[in-house]
Design a protein around this motif. Structure first.
Motif, short mmCIF file in Angstrom:
data_model
loop_
_atom_site.label_atom_id
_atom_site.label_comp_id
_atom_site.label_asym_id
_atom_site.label_seq_id
_atom_site.Cartn_x
_atom_site.Cartn_y
_atom_site.Cartn_z
N UNK A 297 4.88 11.95 1.90
CA UNK A 297 4.39 11.76 0.43
C UNK A 297 5.41 11.17 -0.43
N UNK A 298 6.77 11.68 -0.14
CA UNK A 298 7.87 11.33 -1.08
C UNK A 298 8.79 10.29 -0.59
N UNK A 299 8.56 10.02 0.87
CA UNK A 299 9.55 8.92 1.37
C UNK A 299 8.80 7.76 2.21
N UNK A 300 8.27 6.78 1.14
CA UNK A 300 7.41 5.83 1.76
C UNK A 300 8.19 4.35 1.40
N UNK A 301 9.33 4.35 2.48
CA UNK A 301 9.85 3.32 2.44
C UNK A 301 9.36 1.58 2.61
N UNK A 302 8.36 1.49 3.57
CA UNK A 302 7.49 0.59 3.88
C UNK A 302 6.63 0.37 2.67
N UNK A 303 5.94 1.29 2.25
CA UNK A 303 5.20 1.07 0.97
C UNK A 303 5.83 0.46 -0.22
N UNK A 304 7.21 1.28 -0.38
CA UNK A 304 7.80 0.69 -1.48
C UNK A 304 8.05 -0.51 -1.61
N UNK A 305 8.64 -1.22 -0.30
CA UNK A 305 9.01 -2.78 -0.16
C UNK A 305 7.78 -3.49 -0.44
N UNK A 306 6.45 -2.95 0.20
CA UNK A 306 5.17 -3.79 -0.16
C UNK A 306 4.81 -3.91 -1.56
N UNK A 307 4.86 -2.72 -2.12
CA UNK A 307 4.28 -2.62 -3.65
C UNK A 307 5.32 -3.70 -4.73
N UNK A 308 6.87 -3.37 -4.52
CA UNK A 308 7.52 -4.29 -5.33
C UNK A 308 7.19 -5.86 -5.01
N UNK A 309 7.06 -6.44 -3.72
CA UNK A 309 7.05 -7.64 -3.51
C UNK A 309 5.36 -7.96 -3.97
N UNK A 310 4.69 -7.16 -3.88
CA UNK A 310 3.02 -7.31 -4.26
C UNK A 310 2.95 -7.85 -5.69
#
Length: 423
Positions: A297-310
């Motif tokens: 729930x707190x360590x979503x590295x791949x999701x973080x990369x995707x969200x900022x780029x999106x």
């Protein structure tokens, strides 16, 4: 030859390749394979909540020292925040340099019903809503709905309470240990059908969306994949070197889990196995039982990369020129909203919607562009999330001096043993 056919890696890889070919050649037949993937994911979700509960309770009660529990949890949360912030910043930087949104045309009529639904849910998901969501109003309901964060919260409280009972709680601890072993046995049984689940999921994805749907947004996909590659083999590799272990040896150790996630697009599908694998790699049971479930729930590295780029991609598509201040604001908002990405269905889109609605700068209509390719990028997000959680566990275990070097050195030998070649 017989050993190769019994190897889980070979089975899943073969299933994924067959699924892709079926999706390309016979798309209608491939769409009909969707239930196979759904059934496998449901089977895994069926045992995740109780397994996490028993694992966390055993880990905390087994530690005995409550100060140590707080210290391990604090280190894990600090690590999560630092690394996910780096992932967000990396995505922002590369999206600004490469500009994947330039030349992409926005169709204002595409997918507006879905966008409206995500926008509505995004507007409802504020930071304080996320905090409130952590505490279950009904424990049984949390288990029934598979709310991982709520189960973790209750398990931590239960573990503290059980540990405080001392010898009085020993019979309960022994019983939980036996029950947990039963659940791990169920996991082994479920993993026997992992290749079938991976086949069904990947066949449906290719058959339903088609490879042709990737072409208009190919630049964004390439950017996201390349950024995630840089994040793993540069950022995470540096972390591995600082803490004295090999990234390559770790990736080799979890190769089966990587392939299962690739086929199913769900990091939850390997959550129970990851806890077992991290213990086999050398991490103590107590650290693993706290860090892995919390990291989901707190360590979503791949999701973080995707969200900022999106977000930057949607700004470029919409013709919005973001200032440095606005981009720093994006980073700050995503640091909060990204933590809720794993707590709801369609979390990635809902987080994007909540971020855009919080900023009031980028038009919500741009979300429709991502609907077609999101499914193809979800595999990458799930894989990076899983890799990052495993590395976080090793880092915390090493910082606590609860990483068995002898276990780590024997990993390669264990993987070559006949038992390791079985599913």
């Amino acid at each position: 030859m017989k050993r190769i056919f019994k190897n889980l890696t070979f089975q899943v890889l073969t299933a994924v390749v067959i699924g892709i070919l079926l999706g390309i050649i016979f798309p209608d037949a491939a769409k009909a394979m969707k239930p196979l993937g759904d059934i496998f994911i449901n089977m895994v979700k069926m045992i995740i909540a109780p397994l996490i509960f028993f694992t966390i309770v055993l880990g905390i009660a087994g530690m005995g020292d409550m100060k140590k529990v707080g210290r391990v949890g604090g280190k894990a949360l600090l690590y999560f925040e630092i690394v996910t912030t780096i992932a967000l910043a990396l995505g922002l930087i590369i999206a600004n340099v490469v500009k994947p949104g330039s030349g992409v045309t926005l169709d204002p009529t595409q997918g507006q019903e879905q966008v409206a639904e995500y926008t509505k849910q995004g507007a409802e998901m504020g930071f304080f809503d996320f905090i409130i969501h952590i505490v279950p109003s009904n424990v049984v309901d949390a288990f029934a709905k598979g709310e991982i964060l709520q189960v973790v919260f209750f398990a931590v409280l239960f573990g503290f309470a059980l540990a405080s009972l001392g010898k009085t709680g020993k019979p309960v601890l022994d019983l939980f240990d036996r029950i947990a072993k039963v659940f791990y046995k169920i996991v082994n049984m479920i993993m026997r059908v992992a290749p079938i689940g991976a086949f069904g999921a990947i066949a449906f994805t290719i058959g339903n969306y088609g490879l042709a749907s990737l072409l208009p947004l190919g630049k964004l996909m390439l950017c996201v994949y390349a950024t995630m590659f840089i994040f793993v083999f540069v950022i995470l590799n540096i972390i591995c070197k600082i803490f004295g272990f090999s990234l390559w040896k770790y990736l080799k150790h979890i190769k089966d889990e990587l392939l299962i996630v690739l086929g199913t697009s769900s990091s939850e599908s390997v959550l129970p196995r990851m806890m077992t694998k991290m213990e086999a790699f050398g991490c103590s049971k107590s650290v693993t039982s706290l860090v892995i479930p919390t990291g989901y729930s707190f360590n979503l590295d791949g999701t973080s990369v995707y969200l900022s780029m999106a977000v930057v991609f949607l700004a470029q598509v919409s013709g919005v020129d973001l200032s440095l201040t606005q981009e720093i604001t994006i980073l700050a908002v995503l640091m909060l909203t990204s933590k809720g990405a794993a707590t709801v269905t369609g979390g990635g889109f809902i987080v994007l919607a909540s971020t855009l609605s919080a900023m009031h700068v980028i038009p919500m209509a741009g979300l429709a562009l991502l609907l077609g390719v999101d499914r193809f990028m979800s595999e990458a997000r799930a894989i990076i999330n899983m890799i990052g959680n495993g590395i976080a566990t090793i880092v915390v275990a090493k910082s606590e001096k609860e990483f068995g070097v002898e276990n780590n050195e024997s990993v390669e030998q264990d993987e070559k043993s006949p038992a390791a070649l079985r599913v």
